[in-house]
Design an enzyme around this catalytic site. Structure first.
Site, PDB file in Angstrom:
ATOM      1  N   CYS A 117     -10.427   0.074   4.440  1.00 46.10           N
ATOM      2  CA  CYS A 117      -9.051  -0.047   3.949  1.00 46.10           C
ATOM      3  C   CYS A 117      -8.561   1.349   3.569  1.00 46.10           C
ATOM      4  O   CYS A 117      -9.287   2.092   2.911  1.00 46.10           O
ATOM      5  CB  CYS A 117      -9.022  -0.968   2.732  1.00 46.10           C
ATOM      6  SG  CYS A 117      -7.373  -1.243   2.060  1.00 46.10           S
ATOM      7  N   LEU A 118      -7.332   1.685   3.969  1.00 43.34           N
ATOM      8  CA  LEU A 118      -6.807   3.017   3.652  1.00 43.34           C
ATOM      9  C   LEU A 118      -6.674   3.225   2.141  1.00 43.34           C
ATOM     10  O   LEU A 118      -6.663   4.359   1.674  1.00 43.34           O
ATOM     11  CB  LEU A 118      -5.450   3.231   4.338  1.00 43.34           C
ATOM     12  CG  LEU A 118      -5.493   3.327   5.866  1.00 43.34           C
ATOM     13  CD1 LEU A 118      -4.091   3.445   6.432  1.00 43.34           C
ATOM     14  CD2 LEU A 118      -6.359   4.507   6.324  1.00 43.34           C
ATOM     15  N   HIS A 155      -6.866  -9.439   6.881  1.00 44.27           N
ATOM     16  CA  HIS A 155      -7.054  -8.368   5.891  1.00 44.27           C
ATOM     17  C   HIS A 155      -5.701  -7.977   5.275  1.00 44.27           C
ATOM     18  O   HIS A 155      -5.566  -7.880   4.053  1.00 44.27           O
ATOM     19  CB  HIS A 155      -7.727  -7.165   6.568  1.00 44.27           C
ATOM     20  CG  HIS A 155      -7.854  -5.947   5.701  1.00 44.27           C
ATOM     21  ND1 HIS A 155      -9.079  -5.444   5.307  1.00 44.27           N
ATOM     22  CD2 HIS A 155      -6.921  -5.120   5.155  1.00 44.27           C
ATOM     23  CE1 HIS A 155      -8.888  -4.379   4.547  1.00 44.27           C
ATOM     24  NE2 HIS A 155      -7.585  -4.151   4.441  1.00 44.27           N
ATOM     25  N   GLU A 156      -4.707  -7.757   6.137  1.00 44.20           N
ATOM     26  CA  GLU A 156      -3.387  -7.323   5.651  1.00 44.20           C
ATOM     27  C   GLU A 156      -2.681  -8.449   4.898  1.00 44.20           C
ATOM     28  O   GLU A 156      -2.003  -8.202   3.898  1.00 44.20           O
ATOM     29  CB  GLU A 156      -2.512  -6.832   6.818  1.00 44.20           C
ATOM     30  CG  GLU A 156      -3.103  -5.686   7.627  1.00 44.20           C
ATOM     31  CD  GLU A 156      -3.540  -4.499   6.795  1.00 44.20           C
ATOM     32  OE1 GLU A 156      -2.947  -4.256   5.726  1.00 44.20           O
ATOM     33  OE2 GLU A 156      -4.498  -3.814   7.200  1.00 44.20           O
ATOM     34  N   GLN A 203       0.818  -1.222   0.000  1.00 43.22           N
ATOM     35  CA  GLN A 203       0.000   0.000   0.000  1.00 43.22           C
ATOM     36  C   GLN A 203       0.849   1.268   0.000  1.00 43.22           C
ATOM     37  O   GLN A 203       0.333   2.359  -0.231  1.00 43.22           O
ATOM     38  CB  GLN A 203      -0.936   0.022   1.208  1.00 43.22           C
ATOM     39  CG  GLN A 203      -2.038  -1.033   1.141  1.00 43.22           C
ATOM     40  CD  GLN A 203      -2.899  -0.991   2.380  1.00 43.22           C
ATOM     41  OE1 GLN A 203      -2.535  -1.566   3.396  1.00 43.22           O
ATOM     42  NE2 GLN A 203      -4.020  -0.296   2.320  1.00 43.22           N
TER      43      GLN A 203
END
Ligand code: CO
Length: 172
Positions: free
Chosen positions: A98-99, A140-141, A49
């Site tokens: 999510c960013l 998630h990550e 990300q």
């Protein structure tokens, strides 16, 4: 250093990440991930990300510490070359964001508990069972490292309903 978070639509978010090796500067990567996740008020951030195709992410549950009800200890940690060894058969729903996908929050179903193995910042190998918010963020990550986003887990109708919002992010 705070670095820009890569938004939905950029191909790098769909790439498979590479194992971290001894020649990688994990201290710099960790510092950049923590500076950026804190600045963004996120609770997790994967290396991809911020444009680094390496298998590492941070979890930072400190935003939950203001919650008086919350008794779980704060987790502020990098996970390097993580693996999921076991998943509980029991799955639960929990709202995720999510960013890289700002403004979208949806319930996602995932195993409640997982057994994981990873290296910490000192490159010690750790094996442990995670549950609660740590299990959720870890999964998630971990998906990010394989180019998977939480919206991929939604049913097709939900995805369709989100299409316009997602296109807005792509064109922002
Ligand atoms: Co994310």
């Amino acid at each position: 250093m705070v670095v820009p978070v890569i938004l939905y639509g950029y191909p790098i978010l769909r790439k498979q990440c590479f194992e971290v090796t001894k020649s990688d500067d994990t201290f710099l990567l960790s510092a950049n991930l923590f500076d950026t996740v804190k600045k963004s008020k996120g609770i997790g951030l994967a290396a991809s990300q911020i444009g680094i195709l390496k298998r590492a992410f941070v979890i930072d549950t400190s935003p939950f510490s203001s919650d008086q009800e919350n008794t779980t200890p704060i987790c502020e940690q990098i996970f390097i070359n993580p693996e999921i060894l076991e998943q509980s058969a029991n799955k639960i729903y929990y709202e995720e964001g999510c960013l890289s996908i700002p403004g979208i929050f949806e319930e996602v179903q995932r195993p409640e508990k997982i057994t994981v193995r990873y290296l910490n910042l000192e490159l010690n190998q750790i094996e442990e069972e995670l549950d609660g918010i740590r299990a959720r963020i870890f999964q998630h990550e971990f998906d990010h490292l394989n180019g998977i986003l939480f919206i991929d887990k939604l049913n097709p109708l939900k995805r369709k309903l989100l299409a316009r919002k997602l296109n807005k992010i792509v064109n922002s």
